[in-house]
Design a protein around this motif. Structure first.
Motif, PDB file in Angstrom:
ATOM      1  N   ILE A 385      58.581  37.097  15.081  1.00 33.76           N
ATOM      2  CA  ILE A 385      58.269  37.625  13.749  1.00 33.76           C
ATOM      3  C   ILE A 385      58.399  36.581  12.642  1.00 33.76           C
ATOM      4  O   ILE A 385      58.156  36.888  11.476  1.00 33.76           O
ATOM      5  CB  ILE A 385      59.160  38.841  13.408  1.00 33.76           C
ATOM      6  N   GLY A 386      58.793  35.356  12.997  1.00 34.62           N
ATOM      7  CA  GLY A 386      58.954  34.349  11.955  1.00 34.62           C
ATOM      8  C   GLY A 386      60.214  34.604  11.142  1.00 34.62           C
ATOM      9  O   GLY A 386      61.234  35.039  11.668  1.00 34.62           O
ATOM     10  N   ASN A 387      60.113  34.373   9.831  1.00 38.66           N
ATOM     11  CA  ASN A 387      61.289  34.524   8.968  1.00 38.66           C
ATOM     12  C   ASN A 387      60.908  35.243   7.673  1.00 38.66           C
ATOM     13  O   ASN A 387      60.960  34.670   6.580  1.00 38.66           O
ATOM     14  CB  ASN A 387      61.889  33.144   8.657  1.00 38.66           C
ATOM     15  N   PRO A 388      60.515  36.529   7.756  1.00 33.83           N
ATOM     16  CA  PRO A 388      60.083  37.254   6.556  1.00 33.83           C
ATOM     17  C   PRO A 388      61.273  37.708   5.695  1.00 33.83           C
ATOM     18  O   PRO A 388      62.404  37.826   6.178  1.00 33.83           O
ATOM     19  CB  PRO A 388      59.354  38.471   7.138  1.00 33.83           C
ATOM     20  N   ARG A 389      60.993  37.990   4.433  1.00 32.68           N
ATOM     21  CA  ARG A 389      61.995  38.610   3.549  1.00 32.68           C
ATOM     22  C   ARG A 389      61.880  40.129   3.556  1.00 32.68           C
ATOM     23  O   ARG A 389      62.850  40.829   3.274  1.00 32.68           O
ATOM     24  CB  ARG A 389      61.810  38.100   2.109  1.00 32.68           C
ATOM     25  N   PHE A 390      60.654  40.617   3.870  1.00 25.45           N
ATOM     26  CA  PHE A 390      60.408  42.061   3.817  1.00 25.45           C
ATOM     27  C   PHE A 390      59.771  42.510   5.131  1.00 25.45           C
ATOM     28  O   PHE A 390      58.822  41.879   5.605  1.00 25.45           O
ATOM     29  CB  PHE A 390      59.486  42.412   2.646  1.00 25.45           C
ATOM     30  N   LEU A 391      60.300  43.587   5.682  1.00 28.83           N
ATOM     31  CA  LEU A 391      59.801  44.122   6.946  1.00 28.83           C
ATOM     32  C   LEU A 391      59.382  45.569   6.727  1.00 28.83           C
ATOM     33  O   LEU A 391      60.173  46.385   6.221  1.00 28.83           O
ATOM     34  CB  LEU A 391      60.887  44.048   8.018  1.00 28.83           C
ATOM     35  N   ILE A 392      58.135  45.891   7.097  1.00 25.87           N
ATOM     36  CA  ILE A 392      57.617  47.257   6.934  1.00 25.87           C
ATOM     37  C   ILE A 392      57.385  47.837   8.319  1.00 25.87           C
ATOM     38  O   ILE A 392      56.586  47.306   9.104  1.00 25.87           O
ATOM     39  CB  ILE A 392      56.310  47.265   6.124  1.00 25.87           C
ATOM     40  N   LEU A 456      64.835  43.305   2.873  1.00 21.04           N
ATOM     41  CA  LEU A 456      64.478  44.710   2.710  1.00 21.04           C
ATOM     42  C   LEU A 456      63.669  45.181   3.912  1.00 21.04           C
ATOM     43  O   LEU A 456      62.728  44.495   4.338  1.00 21.04           O
ATOM     44  CB  LEU A 456      63.650  44.912   1.433  1.00 21.04           C
ATOM     45  N   VAL A 457      64.058  46.340   4.440  1.00 24.67           N
ATOM     46  CA  VAL A 457      63.275  47.007   5.483  1.00 24.67           C
ATOM     47  C   VAL A 457      62.759  48.315   4.903  1.00 24.67           C
ATOM     48  O   VAL A 457      63.544  49.134   4.399  1.00 24.67           O
ATOM     49  CB  VAL A 457      64.121  47.284   6.741  1.00 24.67           C
ATOM     50  N   ASN A 467      62.267  57.229  12.070  1.00 23.90           N
ATOM     51  CA  ASN A 467      62.918  56.524  10.974  1.00 23.90           C
ATOM     52  C   ASN A 467      64.438  56.497  11.153  1.00 23.90           C
ATOM     53  O   ASN A 467      65.089  55.475  10.939  1.00 23.90           O
ATOM     54  CB  ASN A 467      62.557  57.167   9.637  1.00 23.90           C
ATOM     55  N   LEU A 468      65.008  57.633  11.558  1.00 23.78           N
ATOM     56  CA  LEU A 468      66.446  57.688  11.806  1.00 23.78           C
ATOM     57  C   LEU A 468      66.836  56.741  12.938  1.00 23.78           C
ATOM     58  O   LEU A 468      67.866  56.060  12.872  1.00 23.78           O
ATOM     59  CB  LEU A 468      66.870  59.120  12.157  1.00 23.78           C
ATOM     60  N   PHE A 469      66.024  56.713  13.977  1.00 24.52           N
ATOM     61  CA  PHE A 469      66.292  55.825  15.106  1.00 24.52           C
ATOM     62  C   PHE A 469      66.264  54.367  14.661  1.00 24.52           C
ATOM     63  O   PHE A 469      67.105  53.557  15.069  1.00 24.52           O
ATOM     64  CB  PHE A 469      65.265  56.061  16.212  1.00 24.52           C
ATOM     65  N   ALA A 470      65.287  54.025  13.800  1.00 22.44           N
ATOM     66  CA  ALA A 470      65.179  52.651  13.311  1.00 22.44           C
ATOM     67  C   ALA A 470      66.417  52.254  12.511  1.00 22.44           C
ATOM     68  O   ALA A 470      66.916  51.129  12.635  1.00 22.44           O
ATOM     69  CB  ALA A 470      63.918  52.495  12.463  1.00 22.44           C
ATOM     70  N   VAL A 471      66.941  53.172  11.690  1.00 24.49           N
ATOM     71  CA  VAL A 471      68.162  52.886  10.917  1.00 24.49           C
ATOM     72  C   VAL A 471      69.326  52.611  11.865  1.00 24.49           C
ATOM     73  O   VAL A 471      70.109  51.667  11.674  1.00 24.49           O
ATOM     74  CB  VAL A 471      68.494  54.065   9.982  1.00 24.49           C
ATOM     75  N   LYS A 476      72.909  48.446  14.604  1.00 25.04           N
ATOM     76  CA  LYS A 476      73.361  47.761  15.817  1.00 25.04           C
ATOM     77  C   LYS A 476      73.037  46.275  15.765  1.00 25.04           C
ATOM     78  O   LYS A 476      73.724  45.462  16.388  1.00 25.04           O
ATOM     79  CB  LYS A 476      72.708  48.395  17.047  1.00 25.04           C
ATOM     80  N   GLN A 477      71.968  45.926  15.021  1.00 26.80           N
ATOM     81  CA  GLN A 477      71.594  44.519  14.863  1.00 26.80           C
ATOM     82  C   GLN A 477      72.437  43.833  13.792  1.00 26.80           C
ATOM     83  O   GLN A 477      72.224  42.655  13.489  1.00 26.80           O
ATOM     84  CB  GLN A 477      70.108  44.423  14.470  1.00 26.80           C
ATOM     85  N   ASP A 478      73.379  44.581  13.194  1.00 32.26           N
ATOM     86  CA  ASP A 478      74.238  44.059  12.128  1.00 32.26           C
ATOM     87  C   ASP A 478      73.434  43.597  10.918  1.00 32.26           C
ATOM     88  O   ASP A 478      73.740  42.602  10.267  1.00 32.26           O
ATOM     89  CB  ASP A 478      75.100  42.907  12.657  1.00 32.26           C
ATOM     90  N   TYR A 479      72.387  44.354  10.610  1.00 32.41           N
ATOM     91  CA  TYR A 479      71.547  44.059   9.450  1.00 32.41           C
ATOM     92  C   TYR A 479      72.315  44.398   8.177  1.00 32.41           C
ATOM     93  O   TYR A 479      72.876  45.494   8.037  1.00 32.41           O
ATOM     94  CB  TYR A 479      70.258  44.870   9.544  1.00 32.41           C
ATOM     95  N   GLN A 480      72.343  43.468   7.202  1.00 35.78           N
ATOM     96  CA  GLN A 480      73.126  43.632   5.980  1.00 35.78           C
ATOM     97  C   GLN A 480      72.271  43.864   4.733  1.00 35.78           C
ATOM     98  O   GLN A 480      72.804  44.050   3.647  1.00 35.78           O
ATOM     99  CB  GLN A 480      73.986  42.379   5.759  1.00 35.78           C
ATOM    100  N   GLY A 481      70.955  43.857   4.878  1.00 38.95           N
ATOM    101  CA  GLY A 481      70.089  44.010   3.713  1.00 38.95           C
ATOM    102  C   GLY A 481      69.873  45.464   3.322  1.00 38.95           C
ATOM    103  O   GLY A 481      70.550  46.381   3.796  1.00 38.95           O
ATOM    104  N   LYS A 482      68.899  45.666   2.462  1.00 44.47           N
ATOM    105  CA  LYS A 482      68.589  47.009   1.963  1.00 44.47           C
ATOM    106  C   LYS A 482      67.592  47.718   2.879  1.00 44.47           C
ATOM    107  O   LYS A 482      66.777  47.086   3.534  1.00 44.47           O
ATOM    108  CB  LYS A 482      67.986  46.915   0.551  1.00 44.47           C
ATOM    109  N   ILE A 483      67.666  49.063   2.875  1.00 47.26           N
ATOM    110  CA  ILE A 483      66.733  49.896   3.641  1.00 47.26           C
ATOM    111  C   ILE A 483      66.166  50.955   2.706  1.00 47.26           C
ATOM    112  O   ILE A 483      66.918  51.653   2.015  1.00 47.26           O
ATOM    113  CB  ILE A 483      67.425  50.586   4.835  1.00 47.26           C
TER     114      ILE A 483
END
Length: 535
Positions: A385-392, A456-457, A467-471, A476-483
């Protein structure tokens, strides 16, 4: 039609739905209940016609969504063919052994009759599998497309048998159907002009029931095959998806009649139920064989398992094959009831298993992954996926709009994830940075490369559970950004916020606010600052 039929069917559907099972199981139960009250299929010819319409519209809807290229993939045509052969080689000696052990229904049958039974039991239910895939929103996932492709191959095998069983050669006029593709421009022109209302629905019914079913039957071919082929003929039109949605409730209503007619065939004896139970006990072999074959065709073990569980049941086409064989005197008529009970029991078991397949996979993940054969299928490989700032997550209309708004400010820093391969191809042609992946797949998150600068995701998937599953997986991936998430129903907002989503937008409220902003900017420009100050 008797009012009691509708009331009992509704009651059984509601009761079964309350315990978390698909309503179609309730319709099967309703058929048996109605038979106990003395209502038989022969007394309800209109119900049988509705049932036939349901299957015809189902195959037409499959054709509308079918990419013919998928049938030519090895995992589909070879997987279906080898599974049919392997199932028959397994079932014929097993059935013969059960007959030798003293089961009356099997004793005295010939090798040809055992082969017919094995052939009928080799099919998986198109009605059940498509219903489960639609309910889960997985029709366009890789495993869903593989399962549908295998089902269509099985349907072709069944139609070939039914055509041969007539003992009649199709009319010479059947060759004229080869000219149907030449009529596509004319059909597409009519398709363009029917609009989006009731004319669209009527156009779809005419194409499925007249151009498809009636025309094919008139030249000695199966009407259901005609509906499927005409659906495929229309699949390339831009409004094919809209047509499928417009016919959805017609198809669902008529399929209720189909499930009712299964139960109305009669009540089985205890011996019949016991034998049907033994047949259902053989289903793990059917599932295991699918898993083994699909992993040999380079699919991941999880993809193979999802498709295999979706196909792990008996089929309505098996009932049709048995009915034709019984009418020809090739099989005892009681086998129609036995297969109907086995079909019903297989649905009862397969429905909850399809809901639990993810947990089952996680429990046996390590031994299953050892079955995989590199190199993996192109659509089943790790996702860079490279190194994006925003994931949709989800690149439908909402996700696409969000992508374009972000791209206007942060060009080159956005990545979209979409599970439908045709949408991925479309977005790439539009210049968007989109990769294929299923965010409701646990292995998707394991395959996904890490993006250290992700801020941001945006959750734009159509299904709340996804959507709940993705959260959950992001945590679990220890994501610290915004959702952030977009929802269609207000009752979903609270559960998303409780799961850790930072901002939630109601689709319709946001659309209304956006509409007002657009009108205000276009038609009511703000007065100059000097005018505002004077006011």
């Amino acid at each position: 039609m008797e009012p009691a039929i509708l009331v009992i069917t509704l009651a059984c559907g509601l009761l079964v739905n309350r315990v978390g099972l698909p309503p179609l199981i309730g319709y099967l139960v309703a058929g048996f209940v109605l038979f106990m009250f003395g209502i038989k299929e022969s007394s309800l010819p209109l119900l049988q016609q509705f049932a036939d319409l349901g299957v015809t519209l189902l195959l037409f809807a499959i054709g509308l969504k079918l990419d013919l290229r998928s049938l030519f993939r090895a995992e589909v045509w070879a997987g279906a063919s080898l599974h049919l052969l392997g199932t028959m080689l397994f079932l014929v000696p097993v059935l013969k052994l059960l007959g030798m052990l003293g089961l009356d229904q099997l004793s005295g049958l010939t090798l040809n009759q055992f082969s017919l039974l094995a052939f009928a039991l080799s099919f998986s239910s198109t009605v059940f599998a498509v219903k489960v895939l639609e309910d889960k929103g997985d029709m366009q996932t890789l495993y869903g497309r593989v399962a549908i492709g295998i089902l269509i191959m099985q349907d072709i095998f069944a139609v070939a048998f039914l055509t041969a069983s007539k003992g009649e050669v199709p009319s010479i006029w059947a060759l004229s159907l080869l000219l149907l593709p030449l009529a596509r421009p004319l059909i597409y022109r009519a398709f363009d002009k029917v609009g989006h209302g009731e004319l669209l629905v009527l156009f779809g019914l005419v194409m499925a029931l007249v151009v498809g079913a009636w025309l094919f039957e008139a030249v000695g071919l199966k009407p259901d095959l005609g509906a499927l082929i005409v659906g495929v003929l229309l699949a390339g039109h831009p409004k094919a998806s809209e047509l499928a949605k417009s016919l959805f409730y017609f198809k669902e209503l008529f399929l209720v009649a189909f499930f009712l007619t299964i139960g109305l065939n009669g009540l089985p004896t205890l011996e019949d139920v016991a034998l049907a139970g033994l047949l259902v006990a053989l289903l793990p072999f059917k599932v295991a064989l699918f898993v083994m074959l699909l992993t040999r065709f380079k699919l991941r073990s999880r993809t193979s398992m999802l498709a295999s569980f979706n196909l792990g049941n008996y089929s309505e086409f098996g009932l049709i094959v048995a009915a034709v064989a019984a009418a020809k005197g090739w099989l005892p008529s009681q086998w129609l009831i036995i297969i109907a009970v086995a079909l019903s029991l297989s649905f009862l078991i397969a429905a909850p298993l399809n809901n639990l397949v993810g947990k089952i996979y996680q429990k046996f993940q390590q031994p299953l992954r050892r079955m995989e054969r590199p190199p993996l299928h192109p659509e089943d490989r790790p996702i860079p996926i490279g190194n994006p700032r925003f994931l949709i997550l989800g690149m439908g209309r909402i996700g696409s709009g969000a992508y374009d708004e972000l791209a206007a400010r942060f060009e080159g820093q956005i990545l979209g994830i979409e599970h439908k391969h045709e949408l991925v191809d479309f977005h790439k042609l539009q210049g968007r940075n989109v990769v294929q992946g299923d965010a409701s797949d646990t292995d998707f998150w394991e395959k996904l490369d890490r993006a250290p600068n992700l801020e941001l995701v945006l959750l734009a998937m159509p299904h709340h559970a996804g959507n709940l599953f993705a959260v959950e997986q992001l945590k679990k991936q220890d994501y610290q950004g915004k959702i952030s998430a977009i929802v269609q129903y207000a009752e979903h907002i609270e559960s998303l916020r409780e799961s850790g989503v930072h901002s939630v937008y109601n689709l319709y409220e946001a659309a209304g606010a956006g509409f007002v902003d657009h009108v205000a900017n276009e038609l009511m420009p703000c007065p100059p600052k000097s005018a505002q100050a004077e006011a």
